[in-house]
Design a protein around this motif. Structure first.
Motif, PDB file in Angstrom:
ATOM      1  N   LYS A 119       0.897  -1.151  -0.035  1.00 14.95           N
ATOM      2  CA  LYS A 119      -0.039   0.080   0.113  1.00 14.95           C
ATOM      3  C   LYS A 119       0.948   1.335  -0.140  1.00 14.95           C
ATOM      4  O   LYS A 119       0.609   2.136  -0.647  1.00 14.95           O
ATOM      5  CB  LYS A 119      -0.758   0.049   1.189  1.00 14.95           C
ATOM      6  N   MET A 120       1.863   1.284   0.759  1.00  9.75           N
ATOM      7  CA  MET A 120       2.944   2.616   0.715  1.00  9.75           C
ATOM      8  C   MET A 120       3.357   2.827  -0.697  1.00  9.75           C
ATOM      9  O   MET A 120       3.528   3.898  -0.898  1.00  9.75           O
ATOM     10  CB  MET A 120       4.079   1.935   1.765  1.00  9.75           C
ATOM     11  N   SER A 121       3.579   1.629  -1.496  1.00  7.77           N
ATOM     12  CA  SER A 121       4.081   2.028  -2.843  1.00  7.77           C
ATOM     13  C   SER A 121       3.246   2.799  -3.721  1.00  7.77           C
ATOM     14  O   SER A 121       3.556   3.548  -4.810  1.00  7.77           O
ATOM     15  CB  SER A 121       4.572   0.686  -3.562  1.00  7.77           C
ATOM     16  N   ARG A 122       1.899   2.948  -3.190  1.00  6.15           N
ATOM     17  CA  ARG A 122       0.757   3.575  -4.005  1.00  6.15           C
ATOM     18  C   ARG A 122       0.642   4.921  -3.404  1.00  6.15           C
ATOM     19  O   ARG A 122      -0.260   5.496  -4.050  1.00  6.15           O
ATOM     20  CB  ARG A 122      -0.373   2.684  -4.170  1.00  6.15           C
ATOM     21  N   ILE A 123       1.273   5.499  -2.471  1.00  3.52           N
ATOM     22  CA  ILE A 123       0.927   6.722  -1.760  1.00  3.52           C
ATOM     23  C   ILE A 123       1.577   7.766  -2.624  1.00  3.52           C
ATOM     24  O   ILE A 123       2.700   7.731  -3.071  1.00  3.52           O
ATOM     25  CB  ILE A 123       1.293   6.579  -0.343  1.00  3.52           C
ATOM     26  N   LEU A 173       7.026   6.599  -0.648  1.00  2.00           N
ATOM     27  CA  LEU A 173       7.073   6.992   0.871  1.00  2.00           C
ATOM     28  C   LEU A 173       7.083   5.549   1.615  1.00  2.00           C
ATOM     29  O   LEU A 173       5.921   4.958   1.624  1.00  2.00           O
ATOM     30  CB  LEU A 173       6.126   7.833   1.075  1.00  2.00           C
ATOM     31  N   TYR A 174       7.992   5.280   2.179  1.00  2.00           N
ATOM     32  CA  TYR A 174       8.084   3.968   2.863  1.00  2.00           C
ATOM     33  C   TYR A 174       8.454   3.996   4.261  1.00  2.00           C
ATOM     34  O   TYR A 174       9.243   4.808   4.626  1.00  2.00           O
ATOM     35  CB  TYR A 174       9.078   2.945   2.254  1.00  2.00           C
ATOM     36  N   ILE A 202      10.919   9.351   2.057  1.00  2.54           N
ATOM     37  CA  ILE A 202      11.111   9.021   0.706  1.00  2.54           C
ATOM     38  C   ILE A 202      12.251   7.887   0.571  1.00  2.54           C
ATOM     39  O   ILE A 202      13.477   8.329   1.075  1.00  2.54           O
ATOM     40  CB  ILE A 202      11.073  10.439  -0.196  1.00  2.54           C
ATOM     41  N   SER A 203      12.072   7.225  -0.020  1.00  2.00           N
ATOM     42  CA  SER A 203      13.375   6.103   0.062  1.00  2.00           C
ATOM     43  C   SER A 203      13.185   5.024  -1.163  1.00  2.00           C
ATOM     44  O   SER A 203      11.978   5.060  -1.925  1.00  2.00           O
ATOM     45  CB  SER A 203      12.880   5.040   1.298  1.00  2.00           C
TER      46      SER A 203
END
Length: 268
Positions: A119-123, A173-174, A202-203
């Motif tokens: 889910k974080m990969s889609r933020i 954003l992870y 941000i990573s």
């Protein structure tokens, strides 16, 4: 920011009728966190750098809006000391209870964590693009400097920056600290949420995933299980070679930092 400020006075400044003010079971080396109860519930108070706290408040909204259960952070100041306040996520950390858990239970919790990582990969992270603590190497510099010293902070920051190099498509954003200490489990042993928003920045996804995989591997499990599952549910490919390399670097680096903080503590 003063780390010596009486955290109990800080709690009273925004929650005057608080009671049962105490340090958590795992207080951390900075003693910068307290837990307090009031008629409105149980809350966490955390002394933090102003820039870090403001970043945490923004990412808490972004992650919750993205379906990821993390604390809702508000930022306050008392006698020039910046601190965060948020309602506690009920339960215990996975670190506290994993000794009584089976492999199957731990594996199921990590499956939930991997789904949250997807889910974080889609933020959309553009809301933090102008903030001072937006990148993971900047976060690392703050955190390592606080725990160890500015020289170690600068060195570790440079290493984190180098490990975050990669394609633009891999940036997001992870949460870069998905370890048992930051995973909350409910009373029934199920995944409940994620804490420690300092580690959200941000990573490169491979770097962030490697932090999680390194701990999973250190517990004696096969990190390829996590990678296989993530790729299946996200339709994204991870760089397995980079993750394996970063797992080794991360475990060595954390050991060195632990040794440095231990030596520092013994010399005080």
């Amino acid at each position: 920011m003063s780390k010596t400020e009486n955290i109990f006075s800080i709690v009273r400044s925004v929650m005057p009728y608080a009671y049962d003010i105490r340090y958590p079971n795992i207080p951390g080396c900075l003693n910068s966190v307290a837990i307090a109860r009031s008629k409105h519930g149980e809350f966490v108070f955390k002394i933090n750098h102003h820039d870090m706290a403001n970043k945490n408040a923004v990412v808490s909204e972004l992650l919750n809006d993205g379906g990821i259960h993390v604390p809702h952070v508000t930022v306050h100041t008392y006698n020039a000391t910046c601190f965060e306040k948020y309602r506690i996520i009920p339960g215990r950390t996975l670190y506290e209870c994993m000794g009584d858990m089976s492999y199957e239970q731990i594996h199921a919790i990590y499956a939930c964590v991997v789904r949250n990582f997807a889910k974080m990969s889609r933020i959309d992270w553009t809301a933090v693009k102008d903030m001072p603590c937006k990148y993971m190497h900047q976060v690392a510099k703050y955190n390592v400097s606080d725990v160890n010293n500015p020289v170690m902070g600068k060195l570790f920051s440079g290493a984190v920056r180098a490990m975050n190099m990669g394609d633009a498509d891999d940036i997001g954003l992870y949460h870069c600290g998905l370890t048992p200490e930051n995973i909350i489990v409910d009373n029934d042993g199920h995944f409940s949420g994620i804490v420690d928003l300092d580690e959200v920045a941000i990573s490169n996804q491979n770097y962030a995933f490697a932090i999680m995989a390194a701990k999973y591997q250190k517990m004696g499990f096969d990190s390829s299980e996590l990678i296989d599952y993530y790729e299946k549910i996200s339709n994204k490919k991870l760089n397995r070679h980079h993750i394996d390399t970063m797992c080794n670097i991360t475990n060595v680096g954390k050991y060195l930092m632990w040794r440095m903080s231990h030596i520092r503590g013994n010399t005080k």
